[in-house]
Write a protein that holds these residues in place. Sequence first.
Motif, PDB file in Angstrom:
ATOM      1  N   ASP A  76       0.828  -1.215   0.000  1.00 26.74           N
ATOM      2  CA  ASP A  76       0.000   0.000   0.000  1.00 26.74           C
ATOM      3  C   ASP A  76       0.856   1.256   0.000  1.00 26.74           C
ATOM      4  OD1 ASP A  76      -2.321  -1.327   0.029  1.00 26.74           O
ATOM      5  OD2 ASP A  76      -2.918  -0.799   2.090  1.00 26.74           O
ATOM      6  N   ALA A  77       1.841   1.248   0.897  1.00 24.83           N
ATOM      7  CA  ALA A  77       2.688   2.434   1.054  1.00 24.83           C
ATOM      8  C   ALA A  77       3.485   2.687  -0.220  1.00 24.83           C
ATOM      9  CB  ALA A  77       3.623   2.250   2.242  1.00 24.83           C
ATOM     10  N   CYS A  78       4.100   1.616  -0.753  1.00 24.78           N
ATOM     11  CA  CYS A  78       4.919   1.769  -1.960  1.00 24.78           C
ATOM     12  C   CYS A  78       4.073   2.234  -3.137  1.00 24.78           C
ATOM     13  CB  CYS A  78       5.598   0.446  -2.311  1.00 24.78           C
ATOM     14  SG  CYS A  78       6.949   0.031  -1.204  1.00 24.78           S
ATOM     15  N   ARG A  79       2.892   1.657  -3.264  1.00 18.73           N
ATOM     16  CA  ARG A  79       2.037   2.018  -4.390  1.00 18.73           C
ATOM     17  C   ARG A  79       1.640   3.500  -4.319  1.00 18.73           C
ATOM     18  NH1 ARG A  79      -2.449  -1.111  -3.775  1.00 18.73           N
ATOM     19  NH2 ARG A  79      -1.177  -2.992  -3.620  1.00 18.73           N
ATOM     20  N   TYR A  80       1.265   3.925  -3.132  1.00 19.33           N
ATOM     21  CA  TYR A  80       0.874   5.324  -2.969  1.00 19.33           C
ATOM     22  C   TYR A  80       2.026   6.251  -3.369  1.00 19.33           C
ATOM     23  CZ  TYR A  80      -0.575   9.727  -0.831  1.00 19.33           C
ATOM     24  OH  TYR A  80      -0.903  11.043  -0.629  1.00 19.33           O
ATOM     25  N   ILE A  81       3.213   5.933  -2.845  1.00 24.14           N
ATOM     26  CA  ILE A  81       4.366   6.804  -3.110  1.00 24.14           C
ATOM     27  C   ILE A  81       4.733   6.770  -4.595  1.00 24.14           C
ATOM     28  CG2 ILE A  81       6.831   7.133  -2.626  1.00 24.14           C
ATOM     29  CD1 ILE A  81       6.179   6.033   0.242  1.00 24.14           C
ATOM     30  N   ALA A  82       4.678   5.565  -5.180  1.00 22.32           N
ATOM     31  CA  ALA A  82       4.998   5.445  -6.607  1.00 22.32           C
ATOM     32  C   ALA A  82       4.015   6.265  -7.441  1.00 22.32           C
ATOM     33  CB  ALA A  82       4.968   3.977  -7.025  1.00 22.32           C
ATOM     34  N   ASP A  83       2.751   6.281  -7.032  1.00 21.08           N
ATOM     35  CA  ASP A  83       1.745   7.083  -7.750  1.00 21.08           C
ATOM     36  C   ASP A  83       2.083   8.566  -7.702  1.00 21.08           C
ATOM     37  OD1 ASP A  83       0.305   4.961  -8.537  1.00 21.08           O
ATOM     38  OD2 ASP A  83      -1.359   5.230  -7.097  1.00 21.08           O
ATOM     39  N   VAL A  84       2.444   9.015  -6.507  1.00 24.70           N
ATOM     40  CA  VAL A  84       2.804  10.432  -6.364  1.00 24.70           C
ATOM     41  C   VAL A  84       3.992  10.763  -7.254  1.00 24.70           C
ATOM     42  CG1 VAL A  84       3.673  12.178  -4.760  1.00 24.70           C
ATOM     43  CG2 VAL A  84       1.923  10.566  -4.002  1.00 24.70           C
TER      44      VAL A  84
END
Lengths: 688, 178
Positions: A85-93
């Motif tokens: 979840d955390a990685c995906r969110y950051i990658a999206d940003v």
Amino acid sequence: MNRNLMKEVKEALNNKRQVANLVNALTRMRDRRREAVARFAFKDFAELKEIRRRNRLDVRRNIEKLREAVENSGGFFFLADSPEDACRYIADVVARSSAKLVVKSKSMTSEEIGLNSYLESIGVEVVETDLGERIIQLAGERPSHILAPAVHRDAASIAGLMAENLEPSPKAITRYVREDLRRFFLNADVGISGANVISAEDATVAIVTNEGNERLVSSIPRVYICVAGVEKLVPSMRDALALLRMLVPSATGQVISSYVTFISPRSEGFGRTREFHLVLVDNGRLKALDGLLAETLECIRCSACFNVCPTYRVLGGHVFGHIYTGPIGLPWTAVTHGLEKAYEFSSLCISCGLCKVECPVDIDIPFMISVIKERGNGMYGEAAPLLLRNYDKLIEIGAKMPRLSNLILNSKLGRYVIEKLAGIDSRRKIPPLASENLYSLSRRMGQRIRNPIRKAALFTDYLLMYMFPEIAMAAVKVLNRMGVYCVVPKQGSSGMPLIQYGYLKKASKTARYNISRLLPFVREGYDIVCLEPTAWYCLKEVYPRIVEEKEEAEAVAESSFTFSEYLLLHGFNEPSSGDGLKLAYHWPCHARERNVVKPKSVELLERLGHEVMLADVGCCGMAGTWGMRNGYKGYETSVTIGKTLIESLEKTKAQFFITDSTVCYLQIRELADPRKTLHLYQLLDKPF
Amino acid sequence: MTDAVSRFVSNATAAGSEVVELKTLGECFKRVVEVLQVEGVKHVSVQPSSATAPLYEMLRGMGYNVVSPAAGIKPLSVVEAGISPAELGIAETGTVVVATDSEAARLVSALPLINIILLDKSNIIESLVDAHRWVRGFISKGYAVSFITGPSKTGDIELKMVKGVHGPHRVLVFIHES
Ligand code: SF4
Ligand code: SF4
């Protein structure tokens, strides 16, 4: 299990240069820290504990408070359940801002969630900017220490990583890195950092560094992302500063770091609003709040516990760790990466208890590690072979026929069988069983005492009971001389090996038994005098946690004393006989107390007119039965640790080496000159 | 009060800041120029504030390239010395608190090799924890807050201290009367 831990241990111990680097560096860090926290009063630590306890209990409420505060001040908030979840969110940003280059300031949470490789897999270049982290990144390694990630490497090996022909000096390397990293700072699109503490009401992240890299990471790029575990949350700026006031001295030994950087969504970037994201990571933490590992969340990541851990100090964090390393790394791993990953290296904890003594938040790390072992035993392996788990029965049976037992202990075949079945290394000297145990010896010798002023019930553990009763009797004679009448109640072993290997149910039975034997004496006004530091540690620190009868356990604990403590308390003051001796004292781990710098036994010996030097390297490496276990399971590491102690004892040029734990006494006697090694009680009994 | 000042001086000095106690702001400006001359500085940045406004003009007049934080990252990156007014001093730790109205202005004390900080004596408080009121106040106004205590340094290699890692290798604190 995937790890071949024993192979890793072997490689680490054979890397003599690394062992020396580690022991030197960690001892210096330990001493620096101790000097720095000496200015704090007991109430400062108590306040910190209280703040962290409250932070832990209120974490859910503070998360909501933070969410509201961040969103009200124009930032973005995300609570990530899992690393993905955390990685995906950051990658999206990162993707939304079409970033190619990310600069990072130290963040263990990003290591936890595997952020770098995630971003690299989508084609983003990630550059670590903390010097130690940068070294590790170039070496393709993991940090081996949370504060000094490259502590296991020396300048020569670091210079080689940076550039050809770079002078292998800390100064030249640092210059090079300043120049080299500037171009990344100036061109980065996104900056990512961790947090040391987050004030919920102000939506503000605080980061401490000496290098100042976090200032560039958070100020220059258009987008800033903070990624941190939920345990970093405190409700207010007041709590945040109170925490930092204790954190920095406890971490680096400074009064405060060169920089504390406060980052909030409200401040403007370069001529336009900066994008501010706060990603809080749960990843098992909230679930842990309700269990036996909850105290983990009170950790402020100061790394004080790392500096003193005897096995970590020789093996380093690549062996003693998964992603999280060191003592508290074990519970951290269990919370965030699962029980199995923690259990895999939990055998490296030898339950010396030093980490707890050093921790500014008084976190019971050793107990949590025992819990990890207990949960993993049976599921992923066994921390000790069956025979070792029943060591107390073995000793009891052996002691019934000491002559035969000693014959076996002295024969090659006997030792071979013992090694195979109980895992005891044949190279280790095992003390013979005494022909007469302490119960019968004390009855036979009687006591020379007319008008007793006090009464003491002795709690001794099995080494003194069955192998060295004459040392225990030396203690009895000293106690008699000062008017203390002694009894030896029927008792079991302390149960420390069971606690150490995570057999807590069995340990709890032993504890209950001992409490039931000692409590009647307490009620009749006896003091409990523990002749082994470990026995005292069990009564004071462990039993109250593992039995249901808390009140009884506390009653016994309150009446329990170490031998030296007891003597000092009741004014032991024998005139010194002739010239004082020059002594070197080894302080047993289980006799140590928080914020106490001078051992009671040293005070005692000084009262007698001796000159005493403290050989303070830490643990002797024996740790009960652990140092006896075969090969890399115990013996090899134990001897490596023990040798540092012996070196420092020998450096003092003392006439005798003194200690008051029989286990430590065995280790020193075996590794140093046995004629110079004396048990404290022997020395006190026969003033030289 | 004077006690707090002397504690501040001794703690800041212990942390590696070069502290000088002066009378007036004007004297501080003179000292700033001396340092810039000795260090051979040509490019300098001054964090805007009412206290530093005259200094800004003065340095300009003397022919220095005075870079405004608002000028952007490229011009800022060549600056050799940054001059920052402090909002607060903390005696317990020898810390100065710098608050800037933008992240760009924070870089005045973060990028160059030399950082000179001007601190009003009457703004020195005793304890670190007490600073929370001010910190909160600045943050709520949108300021970027930094605590600075000594130069940028590292002990990451063999625990040997090296100064000037990513930020200043010299931090000078000029204390003046109100
Ligand atoms: S109890 Fe001792 S061996 Fe275990 S983690 Fe703590 S310091 Fe290390
Ligand atoms: S467990 Fe205690 S000593 Fe270890 S890092 Fe956490 S706070 Fe520091």
